[in-house]
Design a protein around this motif. Sequence first.
Motif: not given
Length: 249
Positions: A13-17, A33-36, A195-205, A222-228
Amino acid sequence: MAATENTAVQEPPVVVNPGKDEIRTVEGVPYRRMGVHTHVLDRTDDICDVARHYVAPHCQPGDMVVLSEKALGCTQGRAIKLTDIHPRPLARLLSRFVTKTPAGIGLGMPETMEMAFQEIGTPRILLATVVSAVGKLFGRRGWFYIVAGPKASSIDGPCSYTLPPYNQYVSLAPADPATAAREIAQAIGNNVGVAVIDLNDLGGSVLGSYGLSVPPETLVEILRDNPLGQASQRTPFGIIRACSGSSEG
């Protein structure tokens, strides 16, 4: 499908991608940072029910929960099937000039450009196009989205790695992400921020948030490398926890 009917999730249920670090230190503070994992979300899902079912059992007081804006939009009916979109000639023309990146197709296909016209309006898209052309003359990029706004930058089309069935859909910006963040936080409880985030491998908001313990720009770092992840990870939610780097059992 309702979240409560999908208890037989095979993945942990909880992973590091894969390819992502579990810990990222920002401003001297280490954050885990844990993905669900969830099932594939669609418009039949209530996002608060999904959060209660999949995310709440793994949260601790003070955690921050992040949610992909695409996943939220899918539950709001903001994913449009390609075959239901009929691009106008101008959308076909302008889409040819959009720079495509590995992070997503953006407005670089007629269907996504058509949805930009419908979402933002023809005058603003044309103004953004003119401003973008002027910017390129001076070696400046990104002016199109500054003028067109976040609704335009959140529109994306299917890529080779898009999870089915959304490899046949255009994703639009979610409606009222700040309200959604507040309602999700209340559904999870335990004094978490969302937070609802718009994130990709180049950045986010951060598109909308409620009760965060850090400023939005710090959360983005914190999410700079897009852990999701950008592909088939199926982790639309993430849990961010300030910690010493210890692992959960």
